[in-house]
Design an enzyme around this catalytic site. Structure first.
Site, mmCIF file in Angstrom:
data_model
loop_
_atom_site.group_PDB
_atom_site.id
_atom_site.type_symbol
_atom_site.label_atom_id
_atom_site.label_comp_id
_atom_site.label_asym_id
_atom_site.label_seq_id
_atom_site.Cartn_x
_atom_site.Cartn_y
_atom_site.Cartn_z
ATOM 1 N N GLN A 1 -8.483 -7.286 -0.035
ATOM 2 C CA GLN A 1 -8.030 -7.086 -1.072
ATOM 3 C C GLN A 1 -8.956 -6.417 -2.069
ATOM 4 O OE1 GLN A 1 -6.149 -10.679 -2.555
ATOM 5 N NE2 GLN A 1 -4.365 -10.276 -1.284
ATOM 6 N N GLY B 1 -1.358 -11.709 -4.846
ATOM 7 C CA GLY B 1 -2.790 -11.509 -4.964
ATOM 8 C C GLY B 1 -3.183 -9.964 -4.720
ATOM 9 N N ARG C 1 -4.860 -23.997 0.875
ATOM 10 C CA ARG C 1 -4.250 -24.422 2.218
ATOM 11 C C ARG C 1 -4.846 -25.414 3.257
ATOM 12 N NH1 ARG C 1 -1.730 -18.285 3.076
ATOM 13 N NH2 ARG C 1 0.056 -18.431 1.606
ATOM 14 N N ARG D 1 4.173 -19.526 2.887
ATOM 15 C CA ARG D 1 3.715 -19.764 4.326
ATOM 16 C C ARG D 1 3.812 -21.124 4.519
ATOM 17 N NH1 ARG D 1 3.237 -14.519 5.595
ATOM 18 N NH2 ARG D 1 1.819 -13.322 4.329
ATOM 19 N N ASP E 1 -3.972 -15.884 7.409
ATOM 20 C CA ASP E 1 -2.625 -16.207 6.903
ATOM 21 C C ASP E 1 -1.651 -17.043 7.793
ATOM 22 O OD1 ASP E 1 -3.281 -14.744 4.423
ATOM 23 O OD2 ASP E 1 -2.282 -12.938 4.856
ATOM 24 N N ARG F 1 0.864 -1.317 0.004
ATOM 25 C CA ARG F 1 0.180 -0.202 0.012
ATOM 26 C C ARG F 1 0.802 1.026 -0.045
ATOM 27 N NH1 ARG F 1 -2.562 -4.177 1.528
ATOM 28 N NH2 ARG F 1 -5.123 -4.385 1.820
#
Ligand code: S3P
Length: 432
Positions: free
Chosen positions: A172, A97, A349, A391, A318, A30
């Site tokens: 997002q 993303g 995930r 991750r 996350d 950002r």
């Protein structure tokens, strides 16, 4: 990064010392984007030089934005959005993303054509949730399956504001709509089913734009202008999470993680680990550039399983891979529900975490919208795959350090997406 790299993670009994985790990925994206949209100079410190944020920077360059980076310091010569130019080539967001969705929101108001794409994972992630509202506002977007999958071509134009209710709590999606709303006629509101991370709202205010937040609704007026700023990026709590779990479950030692962002829309991992019995202390709390931060001190503790569902999920989405590692070594059962979003992250995930942990010896069951994990006193270890998901690469490293026999890990280089210094940080703490 085409070759996959295999490494062996040796089990450890003790970990000690202090580290400063790298800059927050969401906030770094950002800061770079808003600096490029603003009029005047923006200076960013502790910018994350991870692959995802570097993708944002290279796309900005293609769009005519001038910047200079030295390691974690970034200077941007903001000329305002009117001076962005039609890119000569396809914009490649790599694995990111956030870059793809936020650029779509910004470019929805730019009167030229851009084509955006990324790696194999990005080209499979759903974009309709962003392209749908943007088309409704007046942008023209073409892509496979009616604009659901990249490559996506967007031709921006005259936008009108509107009221949007997002089907998922996604920062997002919210951010893309707000950034388009900034250039639209009238007012734009976004209502989410639960509050997602609010870095866009906080930073837009810092750049001089009025954004009104009330519960899970955000409102922005068209026509706002951004003025260049100094931005100091806090450390990424999503990167700190690996060390919070490691420091909690290692039999001996103490870790100090400096300057970690503790924005309440991101601290679900702290709430959950504390509820599981972790010994984590917050020190030196301060708010800088609208974002709270603190040092986190972690000591070994006995963790127990809990139920994790509902509104906390977007606050820790996350962190689920490493949280699953923690749960597999906690006493009793942990159930994670309402987390179907995990299926459309960098990998599916739910599947990759459940299969990966099972092959390391954990007792874990895949659910449609989460997982059920019965903790065991030991994790044997074995072979693990990152599936090119940063991750997972880091979660399996933590699992290896905490295991009986170690983990042979394929694809550790994926960690570069968000934490280029991950392995050196681990080495530093295991040597101390
Ligand atoms: C992000 C939002 C989240 C998160 C991602 C970063 C952001 O995604 O998983 O890593 O910077 O806005 P969603 O918005 O898809 O939930």
């Amino acid at each position: 990064m085409t070759e996959t790299q295999g490494i062996f993670i040796h089990p450890q009994r003790k970990i000690n010392g202090e580290i400063t985790v790298p800059g927050d990925k969401s906030i770094s994206h950002r800061a770079a984007l808003f600096g490029g949209m603003a009029q005047g100079k923006t200076h960013i410190t502790n910018f994350l030089p991870g692959q995802d944020c570097l993708s944002t920077l290279s796309c900005l360059k293609e769009l005519g934005v001038t910047w200079e980076r030295h390691e974690t310091e970034l200077w941007i010569e903001g000329q305002g959005l009117e001076n962005w130019t039609e890119p000569q080539d396809i914009l490649d967001v790599g694995n990111s993303g956030t870059s793809l969705r936020l650029f779509l929101g910004i470019l929805a108001g730019s009167p030229f054509s851009s084509t955006l794409t990324g790696d194999g994972s990005i080209r499979m992630r759903p974009m309709k949730r962003v392209t749908g509202p943007l088309v409704q506002m007046g942008a023209k977007i073409l892509g496979r399956q009616e604009g659901n999958f990249a490559p996506l071509t967007i031709r921006g134009g005259d936008l009108k504001g509107g009221n949007f209710q997002t089907p998922v709590a996604s920062a997002q999606v919210k951010s893309a709509i707000l950034l388009a709303g900034l250039r639209a006629r009238g007012e734009t509101t976004v209502l989410e089913p639960a509050l997602s991370r609010d870095h866009t709202e906080r930073m837009l205010r810092g750049f001089g734009v009025e954004v009104l937040s009330e519960g899970t609704q955000v409102k922005i007026n068209g026509g706002g202008r951004l003025n260049g700023q100094d931005v100091s990026v806090p450390g990424d709590i999503s990167s700190a999470a690996f060390f919070l779990v490691l420091g909690s479950l290692m039999p001996k030692g103490e870790l100090l993680l400096r300057n970690v962002g503790v924005n309440p829309t991101r601290t679900g991992i702290l709430d959950v680990l504390l509820k599981m019995g972790a010994d984590i202390q917050l020190e030196n709390y301060a708010e800088v550039c609208g974002e709270p931060r603190a040092d986190l001190r972690v000591r070994p503790a006995e963790l127990h399983g809990i139920e994790i569902r509902g509104e906390i999920i977007p606050r820790l989405i996350d962190e689920v891979p490493v949280l699953a590692v923690a749960a597999s070594l906690a006493k009793g059962e942990t159930v994670i529900r309402d987390a179907a979003e995990l299926r459309v992250k960098e990998s599916d995930r739910i599947k990759t975490v459940a299969e990966g942990l099972k092959s390391l010896g954990a007792d874990i069951e895949e659910l449609l919208d989460g997982m059920r994990i019965s903790g065991k006193p030991r994790l044997l270890g074995g072979q693990a795959q990152s599936h090119n998901d940063h991750r997972l690469a880091m979660a399996w490293t933590i699992a290896g350090l905490l295991s009986e026999n170690g983990v042979s890990l394929e694809g550790i280089e994926a960690a570069h997406v968000s934490f280029p210094e991950f392995l050196p940080s681990i080495r530093k703490l295991t040597r101390a």
